[in-house]
Every structure is written in structure tokens, then in C-alpha cells.
Design a protein around this motif. Structure first.
Motif, short mmCIF file in Angstrom:
data_model
loop_
_atom_site.label_atom_id
_atom_site.label_comp_id
_atom_site.label_asym_id
_atom_site.label_seq_id
_atom_site.Cartn_x
_atom_site.Cartn_y
_atom_site.Cartn_z
N PRO A 163 0.80 -1.23 0.00
CA PRO A 163 0.00 0.00 0.00
C PRO A 163 0.84 1.29 0.00
N ALA A 164 2.14 1.19 -0.13
CA ALA A 164 3.02 2.34 0.04
C ALA A 164 2.93 3.33 -1.12
N VAL A 165 3.07 4.60 -0.80
CA VAL A 165 3.09 5.68 -1.77
C VAL A 165 4.41 5.62 -2.55
N ASN A 166 4.34 5.81 -3.86
CA ASN A 166 5.53 5.81 -4.72
C ASN A 166 6.35 4.53 -4.58
N ARG A 167 5.66 3.43 -4.39
CA ARG A 167 6.31 2.14 -4.16
C ARG A 167 7.44 1.87 -5.15
N VAL A 194 20.75 8.74 18.69
CA VAL A 194 21.00 8.79 20.13
C VAL A 194 22.05 7.78 20.57
N ARG A 195 22.31 6.78 19.73
CA ARG A 195 23.36 5.80 20.05
C ARG A 195 24.73 6.26 19.55
N GLY A 196 24.81 7.45 18.94
CA GLY A 196 26.10 8.01 18.54
C GLY A 196 26.42 7.94 17.07
N TYR A 197 25.54 7.41 16.25
CA TYR A 197 25.79 7.30 14.82
C TYR A 197 25.53 8.61 14.10
N ASP A 198 26.35 8.93 13.10
CA ASP A 198 25.99 9.93 12.11
C ASP A 198 24.88 9.27 11.30
N THR A 199 23.78 9.96 11.10
CA THR A 199 22.57 9.33 10.57
C THR A 199 21.99 10.16 9.44
N THR A 200 22.02 9.60 8.23
CA THR A 200 21.51 10.29 7.04
C THR A 200 20.28 9.57 6.52
N LEU A 201 19.24 10.33 6.30
CA LEU A 201 18.01 9.81 5.69
C LEU A 201 18.10 10.03 4.18
N VAL A 202 17.86 9.00 3.41
CA VAL A 202 17.81 9.16 1.96
C VAL A 202 16.37 9.54 1.61
N GLY A 203 16.19 10.83 1.30
CA GLY A 203 14.87 11.45 1.21
C GLY A 203 13.93 10.89 0.17
N ASP A 204 14.46 10.31 -0.90
CA ASP A 204 13.61 9.73 -1.93
C ASP A 204 13.67 8.21 -1.93
N ALA A 205 14.11 7.64 -0.80
CA ALA A 205 14.22 6.19 -0.69
C ALA A 205 13.54 5.67 0.58
N HIS A 206 12.48 6.37 0.99
CA HIS A 206 11.63 5.87 2.08
C HIS A 206 10.19 6.24 1.75
N THR A 207 9.28 5.48 2.33
CA THR A 207 7.86 5.68 2.02
C THR A 207 6.99 5.20 3.17
N THR A 208 5.71 5.49 3.01
CA THR A 208 4.71 5.05 3.98
C THR A 208 3.38 4.86 3.26
N ASP A 209 2.41 4.36 3.97
CA ASP A 209 1.09 4.23 3.37
C ASP A 209 0.16 5.29 3.96
N ASP A 210 -1.06 5.30 3.50
CA ASP A 210 -2.03 6.32 3.88
C ASP A 210 -2.65 5.98 5.23
N MET A 211 -2.37 6.82 6.22
CA MET A 211 -2.90 6.62 7.57
C MET A 211 -3.86 7.74 7.95
#
Length: 186
Positions: A24-28, A126-143
Motif C-alpha cells: 500500500p506504500a506511496v511511490n512504491r 542517540v546511540r552516537g551514529y551519524d545518521t543520514t536519511l535518503v529522502g527519496d528512498a523511504h515511504t509510507t502508506d495512507d494513515m
């Protein structure tokens, strides 16, 4: 820049890109395509690709819904982390997998943005990692039926607020697939 000593390496996290999650994800298809591009680039650059797989009542262990989408294939030897909670670090061996590989920076991809992606972003940071989100490589469904904003707004807001995340000795940010640099620090 990570606060984790002797962890100069980067890893790509592929979180919950499973049949039951992605149906059901957007832009699957676009998101899976971007993750596939990143997996190929990571492999070519000898960057660890760590696969995270969720199970619960809707994703029973071993079911078709639980399986990774067929477009993405985990290579032999790539770590697989099984989880029961949103944060991929919670009650899993992810920390040990990353420590063994000297990883202090993670790039986060997958699903669902408003649950497991956000939880893992914060869990890593919070565990100390440098953390990068890949903005066009994650998705969700309609909630929206449960009061959430439309999925496109959830994704856009997460990309926005993660861009400005900060803490002493750690780096965060959001980047698109085309601009991912696995060798970059922070």
C-alpha cells in the motif's frame, strides 16, 4: 564525526521493504528503484548493506507478506537483522552487526516513514551514529483515516526535520539518492 570511537565506515540500512509493507506504500516502485540503485552502488564501493526485516501479526515470520519485495535481492553474506519493534536497534543484533564492520555512519532507507524509519533514525542518532536519511528512498502508506497527515506530507515533513537534526559530535541530514556519497564523513 560520529561519537563512536574507531568507527570510520558507512553502512546502508534497508528497513522493512517487505511485500506486506510495500503493497500500500506511496511511490512504491520509485522508492524500490532508488533503494536498488543505492544497494548496487554500496556493493560496488564495498559498503555494507544491512537488511532489516520486521515481523508481527500482520507480517508473520515466513509468510509472503513478511518476505522482501522481489525487486530487491539480498546478497549472500549481507547481514539480516530481524526485529519486532519500530527502532531497528531495539532488542536486535544491529548494533553488533555495525560494530563488527566498524560502522559509525548509517544511511537509512525503507518503510514506513512515520514508524520504523523515524524510530530507527532517532535510535541510531542517540546511540552516537551519524545518521543520514535518503529522502527519496523511504515511504509510507495512507494513515489519514487514523488522523495522520497525507503520506506525501509525512514523507516531506520527515525529510525536512531530519535535514536540521543536530547534536554534539554527530551529524544528521537528508540527501536524495543521486547525491549519496558513501565516502563522505558526517
Amino acid at each position: 564525526m560520529t561519537t563512536l570511537p574507531d568507527r570510520p565506515n558507512t553502512a546502508l540500512l534497508v528497513i522493512d521493504v517487505q511485500n506486506g509493507v510495500m503493497a500500500p506504500a506511496v511511490n512504491r516502485d520509485a522508492v524500490i528503484g532508488n533503494i536498488n540503485t543505492l544497494v548496487g552502488k554500496a556493493r560496488a564501493e564495498n559498503v555494507p548493506v544491512v537488511w532489516v526485516q520486521h515481523s508481527n501479526d500482520e507480517l508473520p515470520l515466513g509468510s509472503e507478506a513478511w518476505e522482501f519485495v522481489p525487486e530487491l535481492v539480498r546478497a549472500d553474506g549481507e547481514p539480516l537483522v530481524h526485529k519486532l519493534y519500530g527502532d531497528s536497534f531495539e532488542d536486535t543484533d544491529l548494533e553488533a552487526v555495525l560494530a563488527e564492520r566498524g560502522v559509525g555512519r548509517v544511511l537509512v532507507t525503507g518503510a514506513c516513514t512515520d514508524a520504523c524509519i523515524r524510530s530507527t533514525l532517532h535510535g541510531a542518532f542517540v546511540r552516537g551514529y551519524d545518521t543520514t536519511l535518503v529522502g527519496d528512498a523511504h515511504t509510507t502508506d495512507d494513515m489519514t483515516s487514523w488522523g495522520a497527515p497525507p503520506p506525501e506530507q509525512v514523507i516531506a515533513h520527515t525529510n525536512l526535520y531530519w535535514t536540521y537534526q543536530s547534536a554534539p559530535g554527530r551529524a544528521a541530514g537528508t540527501v536524495d539518492t543521486a547525491k549519496v556519497d558513501f565516502a563522505a564523513q558526517g
